[in-house]
Design an enzyme around this catalytic site. Structure first.
Site, PDB file in Angstrom:
ATOM      1  N   GLU A  12     -11.736  -7.108   7.302  1.00 20.64           N
ATOM      2  CA  GLU A  12     -12.257  -7.348   5.953  1.00 20.64           C
ATOM      3  C   GLU A  12     -13.784  -7.199   5.945  1.00 20.64           C
ATOM      4  OE1 GLU A  12     -10.977 -11.182   4.569  1.00 20.64           O
ATOM      5  OE2 GLU A  12      -8.854 -10.708   4.799  1.00 20.64           O
ATOM      6  N   ASP A  16      -3.620  -7.274  11.331  1.00 19.79           N
ATOM      7  CA  ASP A  16      -4.853  -7.829  10.762  1.00 19.79           C
ATOM      8  C   ASP A  16      -5.666  -8.513  11.851  1.00 19.79           C
ATOM      9  OD1 ASP A  16      -5.827  -7.654   8.210  1.00 19.79           O
ATOM     10  OD2 ASP A  16      -4.534  -9.228   7.390  1.00 19.79           O
ATOM     11  N   ASP A  67      -2.807 -11.356   7.889  1.00 20.31           N
ATOM     12  CA  ASP A  67      -3.065 -12.757   8.249  1.00 20.31           C
ATOM     13  C   ASP A  67      -2.614 -13.683   7.113  1.00 20.31           C
ATOM     14  OD1 ASP A  67      -5.087 -12.202   6.470  1.00 20.31           O
ATOM     15  OD2 ASP A  67      -6.726 -12.919   7.744  1.00 20.31           O
ATOM     16  N   SER A  68      -2.084 -13.089   6.030  1.00 21.72           N
ATOM     17  CA  SER A  68      -1.395 -13.883   4.998  1.00 21.72           C
ATOM     18  C   SER A  68      -0.240 -14.651   5.626  1.00 21.72           C
ATOM     19  CB  SER A  68      -0.882 -12.965   3.880  1.00 21.72           C
ATOM     20  OG  SER A  68      -0.161 -11.879   4.413  1.00 21.72           O
ATOM     21  N   LYS A  87      -6.795  -3.934  10.906  1.00 21.26           N
ATOM     22  CA  LYS A  87      -7.481  -4.036   9.609  1.00 21.26           C
ATOM     23  C   LYS A  87      -8.538  -5.135   9.690  1.00 21.26           C
ATOM     24  CE  LYS A  87      -5.444  -5.804   5.751  1.00 21.26           C
ATOM     25  NZ  LYS A  87      -6.312  -6.974   5.487  1.00 21.26           N
ATOM     26  N   GLU A 134      -8.551  -4.987  -2.839  1.00 26.50           N
ATOM     27  CA  GLU A 134      -7.812  -6.153  -3.348  1.00 26.50           C
ATOM     28  C   GLU A 134      -8.514  -6.753  -4.561  1.00 26.50           C
ATOM     29  OE1 GLU A 134      -6.555  -8.995  -0.397  1.00 26.50           O
ATOM     30  OE2 GLU A 134      -5.869 -10.413  -1.932  1.00 26.50           O
TER      31      GLU A 134
HETATM   32  O1  KIV Z   1      -3.134 -10.518   4.879  1.00 28.53           O
HETATM   33  C1  KIV Z   1      -2.605  -9.753   4.064  1.00 28.53           C
HETATM   34  O2  KIV Z   1      -1.398  -9.801   3.797  1.00 28.53           O
HETATM   35  C2  KIV Z   1      -3.449  -8.770   3.405  1.00 28.53           C
HETATM   36  C3  KIV Z   1      -2.898  -8.080   2.204  1.00 28.53           C
HETATM   37  C4  KIV Z   1      -2.906  -9.018   1.054  1.00 28.53           C
HETATM   38  C5  KIV Z   1      -3.592  -6.818   1.903  1.00 28.53           C
HETATM   39  O3  KIV Z   1      -4.556  -8.561   3.806  1.00 28.53           O
END
Ligand code: KIV
Length: 276
Positions: free
Chosen positions: A116, A84, A45-46, A114, A183
């Site tokens: 968090e 994500d 989600d970056s 993924k 992280e």
């Molecule tokens: O969103 C993302 O790119 C991430 C990485 C920084 C692990 O969660």
């Protein structure tokens, strides 16, 4: 070509193969990463920051994630694609979590998702694993909690925080995750966690003792300079290369240097005469 699966993550840890993971958000980049042999691609989600220009990841929606995951999945044959789950898509209820993760798998064609967090979302992770959806955990600096953490800060430096991360890693392992992203935590803490659990740890700002590493592709290629964390290594300066190429292009248009004969199409003179 053997597919890199969730089972390959566990096998890699057993055999001492360090897992390589990078983020990607589009077809062409995913295809390049795949051709270069990366083990896993994270549609993080970056993308909210590096693709959509938001300040944080919090504005990213499930629709955004599905859209980009779909594009990445089309470029990949071997690597494991992880999508994500965006902010609040796995906090409301177990039912909603399964439905949202299911969309990332069914519509986005991700192989895994993924999430968090640790103890506070463990019921959601257990339910996803029961629903046959592979889960990658994410502990330490969890960017979706930026407002609770008061900024992007190294986590786990004091005893209480460090103990919580260790406990969360063990809970995630017991819940059946196939990997855990760590992280921005101290290297020695990441080493202790990596040695204490059987699932591989994937570090980002967590030092060299993790079982694999992940970076944001725009960071490691030098394409995003709004924020450059200490843990980023730039493997290329594509930002400068892109700017230089665009400056040349604009200049050559003004000077009449581009396009050249080899870039143009012809028509015979007889036909042309008839057009006047
Ligand atoms: O969103 C993302 O790119 C991430 C990485 C920084 C692990 O969660």
């Amino acid at each position: 070509m053997n597919k890199f699966t969730t089972a390959s993550f566990i096998k890699a840890k057993e055999e001492g193969h360090k897992i390589s993971m990078l983020t990607a958000y589009d077809y062409s980049t995913a295809k390049l990463l795949e051709e270069a042999g990366v083990d896993s691609i994270l549609v993080g989600d970056s993308l909210g920051m590096v693709m959509l220009g938001y300040e944080h990841t919090l504005q990213v929606t499930l629709e955004d994630m599905i859209h980009h995951t779909k594009a990445v999945a089309r470029g990949v044959k071997r690597a494991l694609v992880i999508g994500d789950m965006p902010f609040l898509s796995y906090h409301v209820s177990v039912e909603e979590t399964i439905k949202n993760a299911g969309r990332l798998i069914q519509e986005g064609n991700a192989h895994a998702v993924k999430l968090e967090g640790g103890k506070e979302i463990i019921d959601k992770i257990e339910a996803l694993v029961k629903a046959q959806i592979p889960v990658c955990g994410h502990l330490g600096l969890t960017p979706q909690s930026v407002n609770m953490m008061g900024g992007y800060k190294v986590q786990g430096k004091d005893e209480a925080q460090a103990k919580k991360i260790i406990e969360d890693a063990k809970l995630l392992e017991a819940a059946g995750v196939f990997a855990i992203v760590l992280e921005c935590i101290p290297e020695k803490l990441a080493q202790l966690i990596s040695e204490s659990i059987n699932v591989p740890t994937i570090g980002i700002g967590a030092g060299k003792y993790c079982d694999g590493q992940v970076l944001v592709i725009q960071d490691m290629l030098g394409m995003y300079n709004n924020l450059t964390p200490k843990f980023v290594k730039k493997y290329a300066d594509l930002g400068s290369s892109i700017k230089e190429a665009v400056i040349s292009y604009c200049g050559e248009i003004q000077e009449g240097v581009f396009p050249e004969k080899k870039h143009t199409f012809t028509i015979d003179d007889e036909t042309m005469k008839k057009l006047y």
